[in-house]
Motif scaffolding. Structure first.
Motif, PDB file in Angstrom:
ATOM      1  N   LYS A  36      16.376  20.116  -5.086  1.00  0.00           N
ATOM      2  CA  LYS A  36      15.856  21.465  -5.295  1.00  0.00           C
ATOM      3  C   LYS A  36      15.224  21.983  -3.993  1.00  0.00           C
ATOM      4  CE  LYS A  36      16.621  21.851  -9.771  1.00  0.00           C
ATOM      5  NZ  LYS A  36      17.672  22.797 -10.214  1.00  0.00           N
ATOM      6  N   ALA A  37      15.344  23.272  -3.789  1.00  0.00           N
ATOM      7  CA  ALA A  37      14.762  23.881  -2.593  1.00  0.00           C
ATOM      8  C   ALA A  37      13.267  23.602  -2.518  1.00  0.00           C
ATOM      9  CB  ALA A  37      15.021  25.384  -2.589  1.00  0.00           C
ATOM     10  N   GLY A  38      12.800  23.287  -1.345  1.00  0.00           N
ATOM     11  CA  GLY A  38      11.394  23.008  -1.139  1.00  0.00           C
ATOM     12  C   GLY A  38      11.031  21.543  -1.294  1.00  0.00           C
ATOM     13  N   GLU A  39      11.963  20.746  -1.740  1.00  0.00           N
ATOM     14  CA  GLU A  39      11.649  19.330  -1.949  1.00  0.00           C
ATOM     15  C   GLU A  39      11.634  18.551  -0.634  1.00  0.00           C
ATOM     16  OE1 GLU A  39      13.080  18.317  -6.492  1.00  0.00           O
ATOM     17  OE2 GLU A  39      14.493  17.944  -4.856  1.00  0.00           O
ATOM     18  N   ARG A  40      10.835  17.498  -0.676  1.00  0.00           N
ATOM     19  CA  ARG A  40      10.881  16.517   0.406  1.00  0.00           C
ATOM     20  C   ARG A  40      11.711  15.336  -0.082  1.00  0.00           C
ATOM     21  NH1 ARG A  40       7.654  15.471   4.920  1.00  0.00           N
ATOM     22  NH2 ARG A  40       7.646  13.303   5.632  1.00  0.00           N
ATOM     23  N   GLU A  84      12.807  10.772   6.060  1.00  0.00           N
ATOM     24  CA  GLU A  84      12.331  11.825   5.162  1.00  0.00           C
ATOM     25  C   GLU A  84      12.516  13.198   5.800  1.00  0.00           C
ATOM     26  OE1 GLU A  84       8.831   8.965   3.274  1.00  0.00           O
ATOM     27  OE2 GLU A  84       8.300  10.889   4.196  1.00  0.00           O
ATOM     28  N   PHE A  85      12.836  14.160   4.968  1.00  0.00           N
ATOM     29  CA  PHE A  85      13.027  15.529   5.465  1.00  0.00           C
ATOM     30  C   PHE A  85      12.840  16.503   4.316  1.00  0.00           C
ATOM     31  CE2 PHE A  85      17.228  15.974   3.531  1.00  0.00           C
ATOM     32  CZ  PHE A  85      17.646  14.648   3.425  1.00  0.00           C
ATOM     33  N   GLU A  86      12.623  17.762   4.696  1.00  0.00           N
ATOM     34  CA  GLU A  86      12.493  18.814   3.696  1.00  0.00           C
ATOM     35  C   GLU A  86      13.712  19.718   3.702  1.00  0.00           C
ATOM     36  OE1 GLU A  86       8.824  20.594   4.880  1.00  0.00           O
ATOM     37  OE2 GLU A  86       7.845  18.647   4.590  1.00  0.00           O
ATOM     38  N   VAL A  87      14.141  20.113   2.532  1.00  0.00           N
ATOM     39  CA  VAL A  87      15.223  21.100   2.430  1.00  0.00           C
ATOM     40  C   VAL A  87      14.581  22.390   1.940  1.00  0.00           C
ATOM     41  CG1 VAL A  87      17.183  19.575   2.217  1.00  0.00           C
ATOM     42  CG2 VAL A  87      15.778  19.997   0.209  1.00  0.00           C
ATOM     43  N   ASP A  88      14.386  23.303   2.878  1.00  0.00           N
ATOM     44  CA  ASP A  88      13.549  24.464   2.598  1.00  0.00           C
ATOM     45  C   ASP A  88      14.229  25.521   1.739  1.00  0.00           C
ATOM     46  OD1 ASP A  88      11.619  23.224   4.142  1.00  0.00           O
ATOM     47  OD2 ASP A  88      12.184  24.291   5.966  1.00  0.00           O
ATOM     48  N   GLU A  89      15.535  25.628   1.831  1.00  0.00           N
ATOM     49  CA  GLU A  89      16.215  26.696   1.098  1.00  0.00           C
ATOM     50  C   GLU A  89      17.496  26.190   0.454  1.00  0.00           C
ATOM     51  OE1 GLU A  89      17.280  29.801   3.799  1.00  0.00           O
ATOM     52  OE2 GLU A  89      18.130  28.428   5.254  1.00  0.00           O
ATOM     53  N   PRO A  90      17.980  26.888  -0.552  1.00  0.00           N
ATOM     54  CA  PRO A  90      19.205  26.482  -1.229  1.00  0.00           C
ATOM     55  C   PRO A  90      20.388  26.475  -0.270  1.00  0.00           C
ATOM     56  CG  PRO A  90      18.084  28.207  -2.465  1.00  0.00           C
ATOM     57  CD  PRO A  90      17.413  28.125  -1.134  1.00  0.00           C
ATOM     58  N   GLY A  91      21.341  25.610  -0.534  1.00  0.00           N
ATOM     59  CA  GLY A  91      22.526  25.540   0.313  1.00  0.00           C
ATOM     60  C   GLY A  91      23.100  24.144   0.322  1.00  0.00           C
ATOM     61  N   GLU A  92      24.074  23.949   1.184  1.00  0.00           N
ATOM     62  CA  GLU A  92      24.731  22.647   1.267  1.00  0.00           C
ATOM     63  C   GLU A  92      24.412  21.979   2.586  1.00  0.00           C
ATOM     64  OE1 GLU A  92      28.881  22.549   0.379  1.00  0.00           O
ATOM     65  OE2 GLU A  92      28.547  23.069  -1.724  1.00  0.00           O
ATOM     66  N   TYR A  93      23.571  20.977   2.526  1.00  0.00           N
ATOM     67  CA  TYR A  93      23.259  20.138   3.671  1.00  0.00           C
ATOM     68  C   TYR A  93      24.225  18.955   3.639  1.00  0.00           C
ATOM     69  CZ  TYR A  93      18.984  22.919   3.507  1.00  0.00           C
ATOM     70  OH  TYR A  93      18.096  23.970   3.477  1.00  0.00           O
ATOM     71  N   THR A  94      24.507  18.369   4.756  1.00  0.00           N
ATOM     72  CA  THR A  94      25.406  17.206   4.729  1.00  0.00           C
ATOM     73  C   THR A  94      24.786  16.053   5.505  1.00  0.00           C
ATOM     74  OG1 THR A  94      27.233  18.776   4.741  1.00  0.00           O
ATOM     75  CG2 THR A  94      27.792  16.461   4.987  1.00  0.00           C
ATOM     76  N   GLU A 151       0.827  -1.216   0.000  1.00  0.00           N
ATOM     77  CA  GLU A 151       0.000   0.000   0.000  1.00  0.00           C
ATOM     78  C   GLU A 151       0.856   1.259   0.000  1.00  0.00           C
ATOM     79  OE1 GLU A 151      -3.288  -0.721   0.112  1.00  0.00           O
ATOM     80  OE2 GLU A 151      -3.013  -2.859   0.541  1.00  0.00           O
ATOM     81  N   GLY A 152       2.144   1.097  -0.190  1.00  0.00           N
ATOM     82  CA  GLY A 152       3.037   2.253  -0.157  1.00  0.00           C
ATOM     83  C   GLY A 152       3.250   2.773   1.261  1.00  0.00           C
ATOM     84  N   TYR A 153       4.035   3.833   1.366  1.00  0.00           N
ATOM     85  CA  TYR A 153       4.196   4.537   2.638  1.00  0.00           C
ATOM     86  C   TYR A 153       3.139   5.636   2.711  1.00  0.00           C
ATOM     87  CZ  TYR A 153       8.802   2.341   3.036  1.00  0.00           C
ATOM     88  OH  TYR A 153       9.821   1.436   3.122  1.00  0.00           O
ATOM     89  N   PRO A 154       2.668   5.945   3.911  1.00  0.00           N
ATOM     90  CA  PRO A 154       1.667   7.013   4.034  1.00  0.00           C
ATOM     91  C   PRO A 154       2.155   8.361   3.494  1.00  0.00           C
ATOM     92  CG  PRO A 154       2.369   6.196   6.212  1.00  0.00           C
ATOM     93  CD  PRO A 154       2.946   5.290   5.188  1.00  0.00           C
ATOM     94  N   THR A 155       3.460   8.530   3.403  1.00  0.00           N
ATOM     95  CA  THR A 155       4.024   9.810   2.951  1.00  0.00           C
ATOM     96  C   THR A 155       4.491   9.783   1.485  1.00  0.00           C
ATOM     97  OG1 THR A 155       6.065   9.018   3.969  1.00  0.00           O
ATOM     98  CG2 THR A 155       4.776  10.615   5.229  1.00  0.00           C
ATOM     99  N   ASP A 156       4.155   8.736   0.759  1.00  0.00           N
ATOM    100  CA  ASP A 156       4.644   8.608  -0.628  1.00  0.00           C
ATOM    101  C   ASP A 156       4.338   9.835  -1.484  1.00  0.00           C
ATOM    102  OD1 ASP A 156       5.944   6.218  -0.496  1.00  0.00           O
ATOM    103  OD2 ASP A 156       4.340   5.014  -1.369  1.00  0.00           O
ATOM    104  N   GLN A 157       3.135  10.345  -1.353  1.00  0.00           N
ATOM    105  CA  GLN A 157       2.715  11.444  -2.224  1.00  0.00           C
ATOM    106  C   GLN A 157       3.555  12.705  -2.019  1.00  0.00           C
ATOM    107  OE1 GLN A 157       0.748  10.944  -4.767  1.00  0.00           O
ATOM    108  NE2 GLN A 157       0.687   8.847  -4.002  1.00  0.00           N
ATOM    109  N   ALA A 158       4.052  12.877  -0.806  1.00  0.00           N
ATOM    110  CA  ALA A 158       4.771  14.110  -0.491  1.00  0.00           C
ATOM    111  C   ALA A 158       6.241  14.074  -0.897  1.00  0.00           C
ATOM    112  CB  ALA A 158       4.657  14.387   1.015  1.00  0.00           C
ATOM    113  N   VAL A 159       6.752  12.886  -1.211  1.00  0.00           N
ATOM    114  CA  VAL A 159       8.189  12.760  -1.470  1.00  0.00           C
ATOM    115  C   VAL A 159       8.519  13.169  -2.907  1.00  0.00           C
ATOM    116  CG1 VAL A 159      10.107  11.111  -1.689  1.00  0.00           C
ATOM    117  CG2 VAL A 159       8.539  10.977   0.262  1.00  0.00           C
ATOM    118  N   ASP A 160       9.516  14.053  -3.050  1.00  0.00           N
ATOM    119  CA  ASP A 160       9.913  14.547  -4.364  1.00  0.00           C
ATOM    120  C   ASP A 160      11.126  13.823  -4.928  1.00  0.00           C
ATOM    121  OD1 ASP A 160       8.037  16.864  -4.471  1.00  0.00           O
ATOM    122  OD2 ASP A 160       9.148  17.439  -2.678  1.00  0.00           O
ATOM    123  N   ARG A 161      11.958  13.299  -4.043  1.00  0.00           N
ATOM    124  CA  ARG A 161      13.244  12.771  -4.507  1.00  0.00           C
ATOM    125  C   ARG A 161      13.744  11.731  -3.500  1.00  0.00           C
ATOM    126  NH1 ARG A 161      16.838  15.392  -8.116  1.00  0.00           N
ATOM    127  NH2 ARG A 161      15.494  17.236  -8.031  1.00  0.00           N
TER     128      ARG A 161
END
Ligand code: CU
Ligand code: CU
Ligand code: CU
Ligand code: CU
Ligand code: CU
Ligand code: CU
Ligand code: NA
Ligand code: NA
Ligand code: NA
Ligand code: NA
Ligand code: NA
Ligand code: NA
Ligand code: ZN
Ligand code: ZN
Ligand code: ZN
Ligand code: ZN
Ligand code: ZN
Ligand code: ZN
Ligand code: ZN
Ligand code: ZN
Ligand code: ZN
Lengths: 287, 287, 287
Positions: free
Chosen positions: B199-203, B256-266, B148-158
């Motif tokens: 990309k910024a804003g992606e989950r 899962e997490f969101e990257v809200d703004e451009p930059g370098e996360y590690t 049935e997928g994960y409950p958060t499948d729809q929100a994931v961008d990448r």
């Protein structure tokens, strides 16, 4: 500017100035915090001093308390004359290269971000080499109180904050075992002469962070089960009736328990080599 | 047969043939996968080569993706001229002596099993001595997508797949610390010159496996909390708002997490000696 | 009294008396348990003896089984001629200085407490230096059956109890790695010649404790996923479909799985250096 290029005579003073107390002020949802990065000789065990790199002259740095939804304005004044330092806060969602950026020696910068997620988090210097900045003392705890609180808030009588961390003898922190493992910076800090204190019948909450830098922690309280564990401090992540909680370096937890009768309970890491090296705190419970 | 007894002239070639790409084909619920066991010199850090034991010539081996309820037909062609090898898949329920059996040098066998349980799993060679087969590179990730997928499948961008593992210098892997700790086989693989990208804003979703062989992992993303953690990748095991996830060797997790703004996360292991040894991946986020 | 001051001739006998079987009796909700502390030469690996400090002459000590809400009357007879010993039980809520107090050489004391919290717990000697008393063998498992049982009780066909622990070669247990890692006291105890046994189609439950003293455990069963995990053994802490469970030293877990077909499954710690050192148990499944 002169303030950044101290004369030789004031050099030594600058390297080891007095600890600068943290300043915290609130204006509605805006919380302003003034941290310093400063070298400081501190005590890490009985009779043992260490030339630490610190936030505000103490290890761990000041405990910060905010509420979910606050906006944090964090000023970092780098009082170190040679090294960059920075603040990485686990509680926020922000681009690290911008919001956790290095502050140069003698400089002061301010960073802003919202604290959206409730929990108990590590903050630390993330300047390269990060392992050394953490191992030398640059870490602390930030508590983000949930908007609606924890479901067990009403039952809690007393809270403590404990940060576990390791002290190394040499600089080979990649291979060596720590010489000391400490709760709140000092091995065997809360011993029989200087215990934490509570009253019989109380429900205790501990906000706990494992600052590492390298080892897992196994949080345990001798003499009681942990009635409630909030994994990473999120009220939605609830466990019940746990004897020992695994906490990763860079992780945290909120635990609650009752001390039913007077006596000496001991909060420990149940990795007993860590316990031997100082990861324990006596909790003295009286009537 | 001749193919199993190579002439001397072709011996060296056989020991280090070209990587054989994995073959995956699907027929309804039947998924056919062709793996090889083959020795291969690979890069494990900048300027450092290692004579690895591999699946299909890469470390980690190919990422396998199936769906809950599929039937897996797994062929293992042992291209090694001297050693037995095998495939132990954590995703299945099957008698190991039969379904994870050793394949002799030069032989090819096929194994079948159903994949009943959703999650992200380690697979690895389980031939004795197992620690060495794993330490030398014989592991990979298999993702079993929930029915049935994960409950958060729809929100994931990448999505990304990351496998943590250790590289040892000598053969005393029982006592020594690893020389390198890698994400996807190479220490410091995803550095500023070769980052992961979003990309910024992606989950973002990360499928993560800790292949070990020996050390715990403390998965953390600098610059964000993990909005959602599926323990071991099962959609029923859900945690919220976590800063750092403990993952045992032989274990996995979906975060899962969101990257809200451009930059370098590690993305790192927050056991900072592992981070120093290469357990990090820069995630470059652009507009 | 004479019994506490043995003549020289009986000294050696006293140091290594025969193992004294545990006595357990129940009277309503009152459970009376008689433990001894006694030195004993035991086998810890094939051909390897160790002068252990034990409860009742075995390592681990006897498995204790009680029910949530029972009152435990625990007698400790210290048969050691030189050292204090004690019993710290993770299952209870009681002031340690009183209820886990040291018992002097040759003395017998009784301790009482209620067992309020269901789960699978470690008990151990907590006498200083605690790491040594544990490393030398003074630990065991106590199971507190939930008042209402586990939701999966009806489905379980067979149960095992496994306690993981480390054996050290020298006395530098703070820095060294263990020489052996054992399930139920002996490295490689349940090998092909002496396996645990089950029938095909059965659902198995394992009560598991990690006694440490120092290392995490990564519990895994080769050939199956763990359908159900009760974190720390509490029926309210339920995980599903897990491949590998992290268990802190001083922690425990209850796991359940099905063995669908005949064959040899192996229960291991997936920290493969621990597996190499003996942390494994073959589970032989027949028709
Ligand atoms: Cu710093
Ligand atoms: Cu961090
Ligand atoms: Cu192999
Ligand atoms: Cu495995
Ligand atoms: Cu003892
Ligand atoms: Cu204990
Ligand atoms: Na419990
Ligand atoms: Na309690
Ligand atoms: Na959180
Ligand atoms: Na985020
Ligand atoms: Na699963
Ligand atoms: Na199964
Ligand atoms: Zn501001
Ligand atoms: Zn920003
Ligand atoms: Zn209680
Ligand atoms: Zn087939
Ligand atoms: Zn089968
Ligand atoms: Zn968010
Ligand atoms: Zn009694
Ligand atoms: Zn009492
Ligand atoms: Zn099943």
């Amino acid at each position: 500017p002169p303030s950044e290029e101290p004369s030789k005579s004031s050099q030594k003073e600058q390297e080891h100035p007095k600890p600068v107390p943290v300043e915290i002020s609130r204006d509605g949802k805006d919380v302003h915090v003034k941290l310093t990065a400063q070298q400081q000789r501190i005590q890490i065990a009985k009779g043992v001093e260490y030339p630490a790199w610190t936030f505000n002259g103490t290890v761990p740095g000041p405990v910060l308390k905010v509420r979910e939804g606050d906006r944090l304005h964090l000023q970092l004044k780098n009082m170190d004359s040679k090294m960059n330092h920075s603040v990485d806060i686990h509680a926020v969602n922000a681009a690290p290269d911008k919001h956790f950026a290095d502050v140069q020696p003698g400089k002061t910068d301010e960073f802003e971000y919202e604290v959206e997620d409730p929990g108990v988090y590590m903050y630390h210097c993330a300047t390269t080499p990060m392992m050394e900045h953490v191992a030398n003392g640059m870490y602390g705890m930030i508590i983000v109180e949930p908007k609606e609180g924890y479901p067990t808030d009403q039952a809690v009588d007393r809270t403590f904050t404990l940060t576990q961390s390791e002290w190394y003898k040499g600089r080979d922190m990649e291979e060596d075992r720590p010489k000391y493992v400490a709760f709140n910076g000092v091995a065997h800090k809360y011993d029989a002469a200087r215990p934490l204190k509570a009253k019989a019948g109380e429900r205790i909450r501990i906000y706990f962070v494992n600052a590492g830098p390298n080892e897992m922690s196994s949080l345990h309280v001798v003499g009681t089960t942990l009635d409630r564990v909030y994994v990473d401090g999120d009220p939605r992540n609830s466990l019940n009736g746990v004897q020992t909680v695994t906490v990763s370096p860079g992780g945290g937890t909120v635990v609650e328990f009752e001390v039913d009768e007077p006596g000496e309970y001991t909060i420990i890491s149940h990795q007993l080599n860590q316990f031997s090296k100082g990861a324990k705190a006596i909790l003295k419970v009286t009537r």
